[in-house]
Write a protein that holds these residues in place. Structure first.
Motif, PDB file in Angstrom:
ATOM      1  N   GLU A  63     -38.416  39.859 -35.308  1.00 41.30           N
ATOM      2  CA  GLU A  63     -39.360  41.466 -34.272  1.00 41.30           C
ATOM      3  C   GLU A  63     -40.605  41.174 -34.590  1.00 41.30           C
ATOM      4  O   GLU A  63     -40.318  41.954 -35.869  1.00 41.30           O
ATOM      5  CB  GLU A  63     -39.762  41.897 -32.634  1.00 41.30           C
ATOM      6  CG  GLU A  63     -37.462  41.587 -32.554  1.00 41.30           C
ATOM      7  CD  GLU A  63     -37.024  42.409 -31.487  1.00 41.30           C
ATOM      8  OE1 GLU A  63     -37.172  43.441 -31.645  1.00 41.30           O
ATOM      9  OE2 GLU A  63     -36.223  42.408 -30.543  1.00 41.30           O
ATOM     10  N   PRO A  64     -41.465  41.232 -34.157  1.00 40.18           N
ATOM     11  CA  PRO A  64     -42.586  42.302 -34.260  1.00 40.18           C
ATOM     12  C   PRO A  64     -42.674  43.035 -34.976  1.00 40.18           C
ATOM     13  O   PRO A  64     -41.765  43.843 -34.215  1.00 40.18           O
ATOM     14  CB  PRO A  64     -43.925  41.707 -33.421  1.00 40.18           C
ATOM     15  CG  PRO A  64     -43.443  41.261 -32.157  1.00 40.18           C
ATOM     16  CD  PRO A  64     -41.657  40.553 -32.307  1.00 40.18           C
ATOM     17  N   LEU A  65     -43.090  43.844 -36.292  1.00 45.60           N
ATOM     18  CA  LEU A  65     -42.557  45.008 -37.147  1.00 45.60           C
ATOM     19  C   LEU A  65     -43.886  46.509 -36.448  1.00 45.60           C
ATOM     20  O   LEU A  65     -44.941  45.976 -36.916  1.00 45.60           O
ATOM     21  CB  LEU A  65     -43.071  44.620 -38.426  1.00 45.60           C
ATOM     22  CG  LEU A  65     -42.294  45.612 -38.969  1.00 45.60           C
ATOM     23  CD1 LEU A  65     -40.476  45.698 -38.947  1.00 45.60           C
ATOM     24  CD2 LEU A  65     -42.110  45.267 -41.024  1.00 45.60           C
ATOM     25  N   ASP A  66     -43.214  47.283 -36.472  1.00 41.39           N
ATOM     26  CA  ASP A  66     -43.941  48.040 -36.230  1.00 41.39           C
ATOM     27  C   ASP A  66     -44.321  48.818 -37.463  1.00 41.39           C
ATOM     28  O   ASP A  66     -42.941  49.751 -38.000  1.00 41.39           O
ATOM     29  CB  ASP A  66     -42.918  49.184 -34.790  1.00 41.39           C
ATOM     30  CG  ASP A  66     -43.650  50.388 -35.066  1.00 41.39           C
ATOM     31  OD1 ASP A  66     -44.536  50.889 -35.359  1.00 41.39           O
ATOM     32  OD2 ASP A  66     -43.438  50.868 -34.007  1.00 41.39           O
ATOM     33  N   VAL A  67     -45.496  48.490 -37.964  1.00 42.47           N
ATOM     34  CA  VAL A  67     -45.446  49.790 -39.446  1.00 42.47           C
ATOM     35  C   VAL A  67     -45.343  51.320 -39.081  1.00 42.47           C
ATOM     36  O   VAL A  67     -44.355  51.738 -40.330  1.00 42.47           O
ATOM     37  CB  VAL A  67     -46.995  50.052 -39.452  1.00 42.47           C
ATOM     38  CG1 VAL A  67     -48.022  48.743 -39.809  1.00 42.47           C
ATOM     39  CG2 VAL A  67     -47.198  51.008 -38.485  1.00 42.47           C
ATOM     40  N   LYS A  68     -44.425  51.746 -38.377  1.00 45.06           N
ATOM     41  CA  LYS A  68     -44.257  53.123 -38.338  1.00 45.06           C
ATOM     42  C   LYS A  68     -42.365  53.280 -38.785  1.00 45.06           C
ATOM     43  O   LYS A  68     -41.270  54.045 -38.709  1.00 45.06           O
ATOM     44  CB  LYS A  68     -44.155  54.157 -36.839  1.00 45.06           C
ATOM     45  CG  LYS A  68     -45.548  54.291 -37.008  1.00 45.06           C
ATOM     46  CD  LYS A  68     -45.992  55.468 -36.289  1.00 45.06           C
ATOM     47  CE  LYS A  68     -47.537  55.240 -35.804  1.00 45.06           C
ATOM     48  NZ  LYS A  68     -48.201  56.677 -34.445  1.00 45.06           N
ATOM     49  N   ASP A  69     -41.239  52.100 -38.071  1.00 49.16           N
ATOM     50  CA  ASP A  69     -40.150  51.607 -37.965  1.00 49.16           C
ATOM     51  C   ASP A  69     -39.817  51.226 -39.855  1.00 49.16           C
ATOM     52  O   ASP A  69     -39.619  50.388 -39.943  1.00 49.16           O
ATOM     53  CB  ASP A  69     -40.214  50.702 -37.435  1.00 49.16           C
ATOM     54  CG  ASP A  69     -38.618  50.052 -36.815  1.00 49.16           C
ATOM     55  OD1 ASP A  69     -37.677  50.717 -37.782  1.00 49.16           O
ATOM     56  OD2 ASP A  69     -38.201  49.555 -36.258  1.00 49.16           O
ATOM     57  N   LYS A  70     -39.523  53.033 -40.482  1.00 46.88           N
ATOM     58  CA  LYS A  70     -39.319  52.714 -41.950  1.00 46.88           C
ATOM     59  C   LYS A  70     -37.422  51.471 -42.020  1.00 46.88           C
ATOM     60  O   LYS A  70     -37.815  51.388 -43.482  1.00 46.88           O
ATOM     61  CB  LYS A  70     -38.711  54.261 -42.303  1.00 46.88           C
ATOM     62  CG  LYS A  70     -38.458  53.721 -43.388  1.00 46.88           C
ATOM     63  CD  LYS A  70     -38.043  55.629 -43.848  1.00 46.88           C
ATOM     64  CE  LYS A  70     -38.295  55.526 -45.744  1.00 46.88           C
ATOM     65  NZ  LYS A  70     -38.055  56.870 -46.199  1.00 46.88           N
ATOM     66  N   LYS A 117     -34.539  43.145 -34.728  1.00 44.16           N
ATOM     67  CA  LYS A 117     -35.364  43.924 -34.991  1.00 44.16           C
ATOM     68  C   LYS A 117     -36.322  43.418 -36.725  1.00 44.16           C
ATOM     69  O   LYS A 117     -37.326  42.554 -36.781  1.00 44.16           O
ATOM     70  CB  LYS A 117     -35.109  45.357 -34.984  1.00 44.16           C
ATOM     71  CG  LYS A 117     -35.197  45.796 -34.594  1.00 44.16           C
ATOM     72  CD  LYS A 117     -34.955  47.770 -34.349  1.00 44.16           C
ATOM     73  CE  LYS A 117     -35.341  48.635 -33.414  1.00 44.16           C
ATOM     74  NZ  LYS A 117     -35.116  49.874 -33.357  1.00 44.16           N
ATOM     75  N   THR A 142     -36.351  49.343 -40.371  1.00 45.15           N
ATOM     76  CA  THR A 142     -36.394  48.147 -40.145  1.00 45.15           C
ATOM     77  C   THR A 142     -37.150  47.388 -41.494  1.00 45.15           C
ATOM     78  O   THR A 142     -37.076  46.605 -42.172  1.00 45.15           O
ATOM     79  CB  THR A 142     -37.401  47.119 -39.036  1.00 45.15           C
ATOM     80  OG1 THR A 142     -36.413  48.003 -37.829  1.00 45.15           O
ATOM     81  CG2 THR A 142     -37.678  46.117 -39.354  1.00 45.15           C
ATOM     82  N   HIS A 143     -38.190  48.010 -41.992  1.00 41.55           N
ATOM     83  CA  HIS A 143     -38.580  47.949 -43.227  1.00 41.55           C
ATOM     84  C   HIS A 143     -38.122  47.606 -44.431  1.00 41.55           C
ATOM     85  O   HIS A 143     -37.892  46.539 -45.378  1.00 41.55           O
ATOM     86  CB  HIS A 143     -39.822  48.627 -43.294  1.00 41.55           C
ATOM     87  CG  HIS A 143     -41.288  49.131 -42.818  1.00 41.55           C
ATOM     88  ND1 HIS A 143     -42.378  48.357 -43.451  1.00 41.55           N
ATOM     89  CD2 HIS A 143     -41.876  49.246 -41.644  1.00 41.55           C
ATOM     90  CE1 HIS A 143     -43.236  47.470 -42.648  1.00 41.55           C
ATOM     91  NE2 HIS A 143     -43.160  48.130 -41.712  1.00 41.55           N
TER      92      HIS A 143
END
Length: 213
Positions: free
Chosen positions: A171-178, A168, A180-181
């Motif tokens: 990969e394109p980052l999901d803004v809700k994916d804490k 991940k 991975t951030h």
């Protein structure tokens, strides 16, 4: 995400040190009885942890995230005579299987299990450590690292698991994916941190190795 084909993964395992019988039994029991058995370290990564521990030859080891105890037993293989391993986990339901295999091992008298939040337990530990392994709640990784660092001896090694997070991180980052951030930020920070020398190894789900300067 599989970073290598199953055939290559099988080849790598077959040409690495064999999995000790006790650890193979622990792996089987974990897969039969414990939720989310994919969290277990497993044969290949376990042999990597064992080798790194033998290279460091630590007097004291700290582990955050025991799960069923597989990684602790791998890390313990490198302990000095009279050394200790402190491992911390929040799940009391896993304690029975951990203790079963710790007591069967050659390191029963060297392993101390702590039940509780790592950030509460670490400040109370009296030892300083030559080797640390962080493999718990990804959201807490930055805080774990900062809690562990002051407890490390110069030249010691800090290991962090799952830093590629099933791919991940690229990969394109999901803004809700804490998680991975947090891992993206931490990976960047560690690469630039003047207190450590850092390399990311593409072992399983990514293993960061930091040596303390």
């Amino acid at each position: 995400m599989h970073f290598l084909s199953p055939d290559l993964e099988q080849y790598i395992e077959a040409h690495s040190e064999a999995e000790p019988a006790l650890l193979a039994a622990l792996s089987r029991e974990t897969h039969l009885k414990v939720l989310r058995p994919r969290m277990i370290t497993g044969h290949y990564q376990g042999r990597v942890l064992s080798l790194l521990s033998r290279l460091v030859h630590p007097l004291h080891i700290l582990e955050i995230g025991t799960y069923t105890g597989y990684s602790a037993l791998c890390l313990a293989e490198g302990l000095q005579s009279g050394g200790s391993l402190h491992t911390i986990d929040v799940n009391p339901e896993l304690r029975a299987i951990q203790q079963k295999y710790f007591q069967k091992s050659d390191y029963a008298d060297q392993i101390t299990s702590h039940l509780g939040e790592a950030l509460d337990v670490i400040p109370g530990l009296k030892q300083t450590f030559d080797l640390a392994f962080i493999d718990a709640d990804k959201a807490e990784y930055p805080d774990y690292f900062e809690a562990v660092y002051p407890k490390m001896n110069k030249g010691g090694m800090i290991l962090l698991d799952n830093v590629l997070w099933s791919g991940k991180v690229v990969e394109p980052l999901d803004v809700k994916d804490k998680p991975t951030h947090i891992l993206l930020s931490l990976n960047k920070k560690l690469q630039q941190d003047p207190r450590v020398r850092t390399v990311v190894l593409p072992v399983r789900d990514g293993l960061t190795v930091c040596t303390v300067l």
